[in-house]
Design a protein around this motif. Structure first.
Motif, PDB file in Angstrom:
ATOM      1  N   TYR A   1       7.967  11.172 -21.451  1.00 58.76           N
ATOM      2  CA  TYR A   1       7.247   9.915 -21.295  1.00 58.76           C
ATOM      3  C   TYR A   1       5.823  10.097 -21.829  1.00 58.76           C
ATOM      4  O   TYR A   1       5.049  10.897 -21.298  1.00 58.76           O
ATOM      5  N   PHE A   2       5.481   9.334 -22.869  1.00 58.56           N
ATOM      6  CA  PHE A   2       4.161   9.386 -23.483  1.00 58.56           C
ATOM      7  C   PHE A   2       3.326   8.218 -22.961  1.00 58.56           C
ATOM      8  O   PHE A   2       3.707   7.054 -23.109  1.00 58.56           O
ATOM      9  N   GLY A   3       2.189   8.551 -22.346  1.00 54.83           N
ATOM     10  CA  GLY A   3       1.334   7.536 -21.747  1.00 54.83           C
ATOM     11  C   GLY A   3       0.493   6.808 -22.781  1.00 54.83           C
ATOM     12  O   GLY A   3       0.683   6.939 -23.994  1.00 54.83           O
ATOM     13  N   LYS A   4      -0.485   6.060 -22.271  1.00 51.99           N
ATOM     14  CA  LYS A   4      -1.323   5.246 -23.138  1.00 51.99           C
ATOM     15  C   LYS A   4      -2.298   6.125 -23.921  1.00 51.99           C
ATOM     16  O   LYS A   4      -2.844   7.087 -23.399  1.00 51.99           O
ATOM     17  N   VAL A   5      -2.513   5.769 -25.183  1.00 51.41           N
ATOM     18  CA  VAL A   5      -3.392   6.528 -26.074  1.00 51.41           C
ATOM     19  C   VAL A   5      -4.832   6.460 -25.569  1.00 51.41           C
ATOM     20  O   VAL A   5      -5.324   5.405 -25.154  1.00 51.41           O
ATOM     21  N   ILE A   6      -5.518   7.619 -25.599  1.00 46.86           N
ATOM     22  CA  ILE A   6      -6.926   7.709 -25.208  1.00 46.86           C
ATOM     23  C   ILE A   6      -7.760   7.978 -26.453  1.00 46.86           C
ATOM     24  O   ILE A   6      -7.539   8.969 -27.156  1.00 46.86           O
ATOM     25  N   GLU A   7      -8.708   7.101 -26.732  1.00 42.69           N
ATOM     26  CA  GLU A   7      -9.585   7.262 -27.887  1.00 42.69           C
ATOM     27  C   GLU A   7     -10.713   8.242 -27.555  1.00 42.69           C
ATOM     28  O   GLU A   7     -11.167   8.328 -26.413  1.00 42.69           O
ATOM     29  N   THR A   8     -11.178   8.990 -28.550  1.00 44.15           N
ATOM     30  CA  THR A   8     -12.332   9.878 -28.388  1.00 44.15           C
ATOM     31  C   THR A   8     -13.322   9.624 -29.519  1.00 44.15           C
ATOM     32  O   THR A   8     -12.962   9.098 -30.568  1.00 44.15           O
ATOM     33  N   GLY A   9     -14.573  10.015 -29.275  1.00 43.63           N
ATOM     34  CA  GLY A   9     -15.598   9.802 -30.289  1.00 43.63           C
ATOM     35  C   GLY A   9     -16.899  10.485 -29.938  1.00 43.63           C
ATOM     36  O   GLY A   9     -16.913  11.521 -29.253  1.00 43.63           O
ATOM     37  N   GLU A  10     -18.012   9.899 -30.368  1.00 44.55           N
ATOM     38  CA  GLU A  10     -19.335  10.522 -30.205  1.00 44.55           C
ATOM     39  C   GLU A  10     -19.705  10.736 -28.746  1.00 44.55           C
ATOM     40  O   GLU A  10     -20.406  11.691 -28.411  1.00 44.55           O
ATOM     41  N   ASP A  11     -19.295   9.812 -27.863  1.00 46.42           N
ATOM     42  CA  ASP A  11     -19.673   9.939 -26.449  1.00 46.42           C
ATOM     43  C   ASP A  11     -19.160  11.240 -25.861  1.00 46.42           C
ATOM     44  O   ASP A  11     -19.900  11.960 -25.166  1.00 46.42           O
ATOM     45  N   GLU A  12     -17.897  11.562 -26.137  1.00 46.28           N
ATOM     46  CA  GLU A  12     -17.305  12.789 -25.585  1.00 46.28           C
ATOM     47  C   GLU A  12     -17.841  14.033 -26.284  1.00 46.28           C
ATOM     48  O   GLU A  12     -17.903  15.111 -25.684  1.00 46.28           O
ATOM     49  N   LEU A  13     -18.240  13.888 -27.546  1.00 48.13           N
ATOM     50  CA  LEU A  13     -18.737  15.040 -28.295  1.00 48.13           C
ATOM     51  C   LEU A  13     -20.111  15.464 -27.819  1.00 48.13           C
ATOM     52  O   LEU A  13     -20.403  16.653 -27.686  1.00 48.13           O
TER      53      LEU A  13
END
Length: 658
Positions: free
Chosen positions: A589-601
């Motif tokens: 079961y693959f859940g909802k996609v989580i976006e990443t970007g500058e905030d997490e970096l």
């Protein structure tokens, strides 16, 4: 003779400018077919029409002139340079036949990955072993100067394997990769060593050399003739096949007669003796990366035992065994040198292995061969794949997985890493996506021999794109916009059921954020319907003897998470005691996609928050499936088999409502 696609080179080499420069030395062969480029999809390109043993005979008949005692020289079987960027040079060193055509059935696929030169030693040539070694050494040095930073491959069979080992011993600092088929280093332990004195005692009117050699060739036409009787084909077809093989056998015998006249065979046997003595005396100087290919049905040399012996003598050596094959391995049906090189991770274009840029996806036939053995397991497991679309809807299949990378799929490791059976194949079949799993380095290398299984058992995983786990490899895979499979829990988690053992640091989130990668949390559930753990690691280490054995076994492989404290850093190898159960069903079961970007970096706290969110989503997925599978009427094996009997094996079996 007519001009052909096989270009003769000088003793040192000289094929440049895309293969347009030729050296006319009076030797002609049938034209080589054009190559094809490598695809960037899940499968690499594939040529359907392969050359046969008959093609070898036709080429050899045109190539061999019994009275030809001209110098040994190189020829290229390719019409142009390899299509692969920065392709390394491959030098083929033949066995005692000397014609250099031993890779003719492999040329087309090898031409995708290498520039190929083959050594031709005319039948009447009497070049001493040391002079042959010097010739190859000169070529290697010359080409190393022309293309610094690239390895040179020496592929040798029998006598050629001894030449390759001798060259590697003479220039140990040169970057060489050796692939040796049934090395003649075992000549001293073979019956061949007694053949030369016998041949010299025979009367001039009696020449038994070539019939003797013919009888030593398992995998040749005689073997195929016998096989026709047991294939169960119609009588007319069987008769036609046997007739064709009789013609092939006659041609083969004629070629052997020209190649191995008695005085030539006596010389070749003396050459083998000298080659074996020199190579064995200098094994300790060989530092090159080496792959030994050993035939279990070699009637000429004791190759199985020799592979094991060389494995202990050489510092960087792996062995692959082919139990049903004979001495002329590369000419036999079913032997694909390119597949072997891919599966053993022996292909590199630079001074170091790059598991990302050097990786060439499997062809469709390679994929089917790798996963064909899993088809029965697939039926028994009956895997269900669920994914989540952008609007939050759960759908059957992998429709919710982003098509464009980089994508980082992060989940729990199932017991005994059984998730490796279904996941890669499903992604290829349904989405034409080649997953790149990050795996423990013990699947690629050993620090010492011991109780761990040989790395050859992981050849399928390497063929399909597995990469040793490290921060550098994760970075490079993300940079290449790959679909990456990551199990943060590692080996320890793979030996538990539904218990996440992830480290505290959120490094994979920050790495994903650097490239704007999307993270897909997922779970695998179902191994508890197949196996029940009754003896865990904690039970085993209560016994001092067992604990000591586990430490020694763990020391055989590279260390992972050496700086991580506690249970999450415990990556000791062990095998839990399990009891098989009546088969149930696997669920992914693959859940909802989580976006990443500058905030997490740029914000460690934000990265930590996302990390914990991924972990929480994996745990939610596990609980969701564990609850809902109770409503699956096809969870037991028998209802699924009944459904398959009614609708066919390829039909998708229903599951619980979602």
């Amino acid at each position: 003779m007519a001009a052909t696609g096989f270009h003769m080179l000088s003793a040192v080499g000289g094929l440049r400018n895309g293969g347009k420069q030729k050296h006319s030395l009076g030797v002609a062969l049938p034209p080589a077919r054009r190559r094809f480029s490598v695809s960037v999809t899940a499968f690499s390109s594939e040529q359907r029409s392969a050359k046969s043993f008959w093609d070898y005979l036709e080429a050899a008949r045109d190539f061999i002139r019994p009275e030809d005692n001209s110098p040994s020289r190189w020829f290229s079987p390719l019409e142009s340079k390899a299509r692969c960027d920065r392709a390394p040079l491959l030098l083929f060193l033949p066995g005692i036949d000397g014609n250099g055509l031993g890779l003719i059935r492999q040329h087309e696929k090898l031409g995708q990955m290498f520039d190929i030169w083959c050594l031709h030693i005319p039948p009447s040539n009497r070049t001493a072993f040391h002079d042959l070694v010097a010739m190859v050494e000169t070529t290697v040095k010359s080409e190393t100067q022309r293309s610094p930073g690239k390895p040179i491959y020496l592929v040798g069979e029998s006598l050629g394997a001894c030449i390759a080992l001798a060259v590697a011993a003479c220039i140990p600092e040169t970057d060489l990769v050796l692939i040796l088929s049934n090395p003649a280093t075992s000549f001293g332990n073979s019956s061949l060593q007694h053949l030369a004195p016998l041949l010299q005692l025979l009367p001039d009117q009696l020449d038994l050399a070539f019939p003797s050699v013919l009888s030593f060739i398992p995998g040749g036409p005689l073997k195929r003739m016998i096989a026709h009787w047991v294939r169960g084909l119609p009588e007319n077809e069987t008769a036609a096949n046997i007739y064709q093989d009789l013609v092939t056998t006659s041609t083969f015998t004629s070629i052997l007669a020209d190649t191995f006249r008695r005085e030539t065979l006596v010389w070749k046997l003396k050459l083998l003796d000298a080659a074996a003595l020199f190579a064995n005396a200098h094994l300790h100087l060989v530092k090159a990366q080496t792959l030994i290919l050993s035939s279990g049905n070699d009637q000429i040399l004791p190759s199985t035992g020799e592979g094991k012996r060389l494995r202990k003598k050489l510092t960087k050596c792996e062995v692959r065994s082919f139990n049903d094959n004979g001495h002329c391995l590369f000419l036999e049906d079913g032997i694909d040198l390119v597949s072997i090189i891919k599966a053993t991770s022996f292909y590199r274009r630079g001074s170091h292995q790059d598991y990302i840029s050097d990786y060439i996806p499997p062809t469709l036939s390679e994929f089917n061969k790798c996963y064909g053995v899993n088809r029965l397991l697939e039926v028994i497991m009956g895997p269900v794949f669920l994914s989540t679309t952008e609007d939050g809807k759960v759908v059957r299949g992998l429709g919710g997985i982003p098509s464009e990378g980089p994508v980082l799929l992060v989940g729990n490791h199932m017991l005994l890493a059984s998730d490796k059976i279904s996941l890669p194949g499903q992604f290829v079949h349904e989405r034409n996506i080649n997953l790149r799993p990050l795996v423990h380095p013990m699947m690629f290398t050993r620090l010492r021999d011991g109780l761990l299984p040989d790395v050859s058992v992981y050849d399928t995983l390497r063929m399909m794109g597995s990469v040793p786990i490290s921060a550098t490899h994760l970075h490079n895979l993300l940079s290449a916009k790959s679909h990456i499979l990551l199990f943060p829990g590692g080996i320890r988690e793979a030996l538990h059921q539904y218990k996440l053992m992830w480290p505290e640091k959120a490094e994979f989130v920050r790495a994903a954020a650097k490239f704007g990668a999307r993270i897909v949390p997922f779970c695998g559930v179902g191994e508890d319907d197949f196996l029940k753990v009754v003896v865990d690691y904690n039970d085993q280490i209560k016994f001092p003897i067992v604990k000591e054995v586990l430490k020694r076994v763990t020391a055989e492989g590279p260390e992972v998470r050496g700086s991580v404290e506690g249970e999450e850093g415990n990556q000791d190898f062990h095998m839990p005691g399990v009891i098989p159960k009546w088969p149930g069903r696997y669920y992914y079961y693959f859940g909802k996609v989580i976006e990443t970007g500058e905030d997490e970096l740029g914000d460690r706290d934000r990265a930590k928050e996302v990390y914990l969110g991924v972990k929480k989503e994996v745990e939610r997925c596990i609980e969701f499936v564990k609850q809902r599978r109770e409503e699956d009427p096809y969870r037991p094996l028998l209802p699924r088999l009944h459904y398959h009997l009614q609708h066919g094996l390829r039909t998708q079996v229903p599951t619980f409502p979602f």
